[in-house]
Design an enzyme around this catalytic site. Sequence first.
Site, short mmCIF file in Angstrom:
data_model
loop_
_atom_site.label_atom_id
_atom_site.label_comp_id
_atom_site.label_asym_id
_atom_site.label_seq_id
_atom_site.Cartn_x
_atom_site.Cartn_y
_atom_site.Cartn_z
N GLY A 1 0.85 -1.20 0.00
CA GLY A 1 0.00 0.00 0.00
C GLY A 1 0.88 1.24 0.00
N ASP B 1 0.95 -1.60 -4.71
CA ASP B 1 -0.33 -0.92 -4.45
C ASP B 1 -1.34 -1.40 -5.48
OD1 ASP B 1 -2.40 1.24 -3.92
OD2 ASP B 1 -0.78 2.00 -2.66
N ASP C 1 -3.39 -6.85 -5.24
CA ASP C 1 -4.31 -6.72 -4.10
C ASP C 1 -3.68 -7.41 -2.88
OD1 ASP C 1 -6.30 -6.94 -2.23
OD2 ASP C 1 -7.85 -7.60 -3.65
N MET C 2 -3.39 -6.64 -1.85
CA MET C 2 -2.69 -7.19 -0.68
C MET C 2 -3.51 -8.24 0.07
SD MET C 2 -2.92 -3.80 1.66
CE MET C 2 -4.50 -3.02 2.02
N HIS D 1 -4.45 1.01 9.50
CA HIS D 1 -5.49 1.80 10.20
C HIS D 1 -6.73 2.01 9.32
CE1 HIS D 1 -4.25 6.21 8.93
NE2 HIS D 1 -4.37 5.42 7.89
N GLU E 1 2.29 3.45 12.32
CA GLU E 1 0.92 3.83 12.64
C GLU E 1 0.90 4.65 13.93
OE1 GLU E 1 -1.84 3.46 10.96
OE2 GLU E 1 -1.53 1.75 9.60
N GLU F 1 -7.78 3.83 14.64
CA GLU F 1 -6.46 3.91 15.27
C GLU F 1 -6.49 2.97 16.47
OE1 GLU F 1 -4.17 5.41 13.68
OE2 GLU F 1 -5.49 6.45 12.28
C1 LIG Z 1 -3.64 5.76 3.40
S1 LIG Z 1 -2.83 5.26 1.95
C2 LIG Z 1 -1.15 5.10 2.50
C3 LIG Z 1 -0.15 5.28 1.41
C4 LIG Z 1 1.32 5.16 1.85
N1 LIG Z 1 1.60 3.95 2.57
C5 LIG Z 1 1.72 6.34 2.68
O1 LIG Z 1 1.67 6.28 3.92
O2 LIG Z 1 2.07 7.38 2.10
C6 LIG Z 1 -3.35 3.58 1.80
C7 LIG Z 1 -2.86 2.92 0.52
O3 LIG Z 1 -3.35 1.56 0.49
C8 LIG Z 1 -3.67 1.25 -0.85
N2 LIG Z 1 -4.58 0.09 -0.89
C9 LIG Z 1 -5.90 0.06 -0.55
N3 LIG Z 1 -6.39 -1.18 -0.74
C10 LIG Z 1 -5.37 -1.94 -1.21
C11 LIG Z 1 -5.26 -3.31 -1.60
N4 LIG Z 1 -6.32 -4.13 -1.52
N5 LIG Z 1 -4.06 -3.77 -2.06
C12 LIG Z 1 -2.98 -2.93 -2.13
N6 LIG Z 1 -3.02 -1.63 -1.76
C13 LIG Z 1 -4.20 -1.14 -1.31
C14 LIG Z 1 -4.30 2.53 -1.36
O4 LIG Z 1 -4.35 2.59 -2.77
C15 LIG Z 1 -3.37 3.58 -0.74
O5 LIG Z 1 -2.31 3.91 -1.58
#
Ligand SMILES: C[S@@+](CC[C@H](N)C(=O)[O-])C[C@H]1O[C@@H](n2cnc3c(N)ncnc32)[C@H](O)[C@@H]1O
Length: 375
Positions: free
Chosen positions: A211, A234, A254-255, A272, A301, A340
């Site tokens: 992500g 991501d 997809d994670m 979070h 976090e 959180e």
């Molecule tokens: C709040 S952002 C944080 C981005 C980065 N880690 C940062 O702190 O700058 C959450 C990230 O999770 C990614 N995300 C959401 N669902 C996901 C999934 N199923 N698989 C991979 N990434 C995902 C979103 O696209 C986004 O870029």
Amino acid sequence: MGKETNGVLARTSDDEVIKKQEIQEAQANMWKFVFGFTEMAVIKCAIELGIADFLEENNNNEEVISLNQLSNALGCCSSSLYRILRFLINRGIFKETSTKNGEIGYVQTPLSRLLIKEGGNSMAAFLLFESSPVMLAPWHNLTARISSKDNGRPAFDAAHGKDVWKYAEADPGHSNLLNSAMACDARVAVSAIINDCPEIFKGVNTMVDVGGGDGTTLRLLIESFPWINGINYDLPHVASVAPHANGVVHVGGDMFNYVPKADVAFLMWVLHDWGDEECIQILTKCREAIPKDKGKVIILEAIIGEKEENIIRGSNNEKLKDVGLMLDMVMMAHTSNGKERTSKEWAYVLNAAGFSRHTITHINAVQSVIQAYPS
Ligand SMILES: C[S@@+](CC[C@H](N)C(=O)[O-])C[C@H]1O[C@@H](n2cnc3c(N)ncnc32)[C@H](O)[C@@H]1O
């Protein structure tokens, strides 16, 4: 007896004075909450007008920029701009001073420098994201969300018909706003990691940022720890438009299904966004991606303080603690199950995902560093 009566009378009147002061203080505080939105709205206006950018570009020789110069350059009504600046100056954003000719003029302050659109410490993109109509709309659904025993429809879904990630996938403009906002925080958080706990990257050959957004985090970490090979992982619509960065490979996926293999899985401001069961699923995928003997997961976090905890994070401790509580509300408004967590709540999800041991390091950022090791 007379004295006693006087004593009672005196005490009563002291109590009354204190009560009156308390009411006045409460009223003054409540006005701040009633009009709390004005701060976000006016700062947004200042960013859009480019006030900080113009002052930064033209304040070079310590020259004070006059109100007239500023309003001409920005194409603004001078009297309205004066009122906007007066409001901001009262909050330490910009400073009023006089030009050589005795006209009203302005200079930057540490706070106003954070409003420059591009730049190392800028927080402008974050404010533009949070103050966008898309991100403000869900707040109107907060009461409906919690007015049901098992949590009602998520506030973001109720406003937009889909969750925040699906919304971003369908709207590239909004996705760009989101990624820029996250990159903004990443610059602040990564600099705190580099200063406060560089040792955590010793001996790390490959690291996957799960992500990881537009890859800013990995790019900055690799600049300081060039022995790391980075995988920025991501959703496909994010990874496919992430800018090139030396030492970073962007991978879409997809994670919940798969996490690319690496020595370390890094997750910042990802868990979070999700409820406990979802966190356990993501962390399990991360555990499967790292070597059982020498692998680890690094999580960045906020940790919500519990009463018995004495978290030492330096002088910003109290302010950052409150940011954690605000973020918790943001998770409630913007995600389906995100929250959180306290250190006990982190211990629960980590243990349930098969991490037998973890450490917590507090750094000078909203986030703390959790390092978790598989059993
Ligand atoms: C709040 S952002 C944080 C981005 C980065 N880690 C940062 O702190 O700058 C959450 C990230 O999770 C990614 N995300 C959401 N669902 C996901 C999934 N199923 N698989 C991979 N990434 C995902 C979103 O696209 C986004 O870029």
